[in-house]
Design a protein around this motif. Structure first.
Motif, PDB file in Angstrom:
ATOM      1  N   TYR A   8      12.770  -1.645   1.578  1.00  0.00           N
ATOM      2  CA  TYR A   8      13.283  -0.960   0.394  1.00  0.00           C
ATOM      3  C   TYR A   8      12.377  -1.279  -0.795  1.00  0.00           C
ATOM      4  O   TYR A   8      12.099  -2.447  -1.082  1.00  0.00           O
ATOM      5  N   TYR A   9      11.953  -0.223  -1.454  1.00  0.00           N
ATOM      6  CA  TYR A   9      11.084  -0.342  -2.618  1.00  0.00           C
ATOM      7  C   TYR A   9      11.783   0.237  -3.839  1.00  0.00           C
ATOM      8  O   TYR A   9      12.518   1.220  -3.726  1.00  0.00           O
ATOM      9  N   CYS A  10      11.515  -0.338  -4.998  1.00  0.00           N
ATOM     10  CA  CYS A  10      11.942   0.309  -6.224  1.00  0.00           C
ATOM     11  C   CYS A  10      10.706   0.854  -6.931  1.00  0.00           C
ATOM     12  O   CYS A  10       9.635   0.241  -6.904  1.00  0.00           O
ATOM     13  N   ALA A  11      10.886   2.014  -7.521  1.00  0.00           N
ATOM     14  CA  ALA A  11       9.802   2.703  -8.207  1.00  0.00           C
ATOM     15  C   ALA A  11      10.289   3.139  -9.584  1.00  0.00           C
ATOM     16  O   ALA A  11      11.388   3.675  -9.713  1.00  0.00           O
ATOM     17  N   LEU A  12       9.453   2.930 -10.567  1.00  0.00           N
ATOM     18  CA  LEU A  12       9.835   3.203 -11.953  1.00  0.00           C
ATOM     19  C   LEU A  12       9.058   4.386 -12.512  1.00  0.00           C
ATOM     20  O   LEU A  12       7.827   4.466 -12.348  1.00  0.00           O
ATOM     21  N   GLU A  13       9.794   5.265 -13.169  1.00  0.00           N
ATOM     22  CA  GLU A  13       9.207   6.402 -13.874  1.00  0.00           C
ATOM     23  C   GLU A  13       9.558   6.250 -15.350  1.00  0.00           C
ATOM     24  O   GLU A  13      10.728   6.197 -15.713  1.00  0.00           O
ATOM     25  N   VAL A  14       8.546   6.167 -16.189  1.00  0.00           N
ATOM     26  CA  VAL A  14       8.777   6.054 -17.623  1.00  0.00           C
ATOM     27  C   VAL A  14       9.360   7.364 -18.140  1.00  0.00           C
ATOM     28  O   VAL A  14       8.880   8.439 -17.790  1.00  0.00           O
ATOM     29  N   LEU A  15      10.404   7.256 -18.941  1.00  0.00           N
ATOM     30  CA  LEU A  15      11.035   8.434 -19.534  1.00  0.00           C
ATOM     31  C   LEU A  15      10.729   8.488 -21.023  1.00  0.00           C
ATOM     32  O   LEU A  15      10.792   7.471 -21.708  1.00  0.00           O
ATOM     33  N   TYR A  63       5.159   2.931 -11.532  1.00  0.00           N
ATOM     34  CA  TYR A  63       5.067   1.552 -11.040  1.00  0.00           C
ATOM     35  C   TYR A  63       5.924   1.393  -9.784  1.00  0.00           C
ATOM     36  O   TYR A  63       6.975   2.031  -9.662  1.00  0.00           O
ATOM     37  N   TRP A  64       5.464   0.484  -8.926  1.00  0.00           N
ATOM     38  CA  TRP A  64       6.161   0.189  -7.675  1.00  0.00           C
ATOM     39  C   TRP A  64       6.300  -1.317  -7.499  1.00  0.00           C
ATOM     40  O   TRP A  64       5.438  -2.088  -7.919  1.00  0.00           O
ATOM     41  N   GLY A  65       7.390  -1.687  -6.835  1.00  0.00           N
ATOM     42  CA  GLY A  65       7.532  -3.062  -6.400  1.00  0.00           C
ATOM     43  C   GLY A  65       6.914  -3.248  -5.032  1.00  0.00           C
ATOM     44  O   GLY A  65       6.402  -2.306  -4.426  1.00  0.00           O
ATOM     45  N   GLN A  66       6.971  -4.486  -4.550  1.00  0.00           N
ATOM     46  CA  GLN A  66       6.353  -4.824  -3.274  1.00  0.00           C
ATOM     47  C   GLN A  66       7.283  -4.608  -2.092  1.00  0.00           C
ATOM     48  O   GLN A  66       6.831  -4.612  -0.947  1.00  0.00           O
TER      49      GLN A  66
END
Length: 131
Positions: free
Chosen positions: A94-101, A120-123
């Motif tokens: 499971y990865y978390c991914a961030l999108e700047v708003l 951005y992504w986590g490991q």
């Protein structure tokens, strides 16, 4: 520099629960959307749940609706994924991914983003569902 760090993965029996965390550091803008993806061996990365910090809205894959819940803690700068009634097919990294708003964008508007579009992504953290 923005950094995402997942935690909470592990081994659980079918029907069990896990709570994943994605800790966000170094983020200085107002809002972001964070999507949980998962990838099982031999399968494409698939989106599981999305949480928008702009309005606390969520969006889920049909396969996890009513079992998984995404939530956020602004003070801790952490996004959670509570996973209940886990099934063997939920296993994977499971990865978390961030999108700047740059506006108050709901999770529905982010849902269709291709993985390459995220900032951005986590490991990743591994979830194993097995008896």
């Amino acid at each position: 520099q923005v950094r995402l760090e997942e935690s909470g993965g592990g081994l659980v029996q079918p029907g069990g629960s896990l709570k994943l965390s994605c800790a966000v550091s170094g983020f200085t803008k107002d809002y972001y959307a964070l999507t949980w993806f998962r990838q099982a061996p031999g399968r494409e990365r698939e989106r599981v749940a999305c949480f928008s910090t702009a309005d606390d809205s969520t969006r889920y894959a049909d396969s996890v609706k009513n079992r998984f819940t995404a939530s956020g803690d602004n003070a801790k700068k952490t996004i959670y994924l509570q996973m209940n009634d886990l099934r063997p097919e939920d296993a994977g990294i499971y990865y978390c991914a961030l999108e700047v708003l740059y506006d108050t964008v709901p999770a529905d508007n982010i849902w269709g983003f291709h993985p390459d579009e995220y900032d951005y992504w986590g490991q990743g953290t591994r979830v194993t569902v097995s008896s």
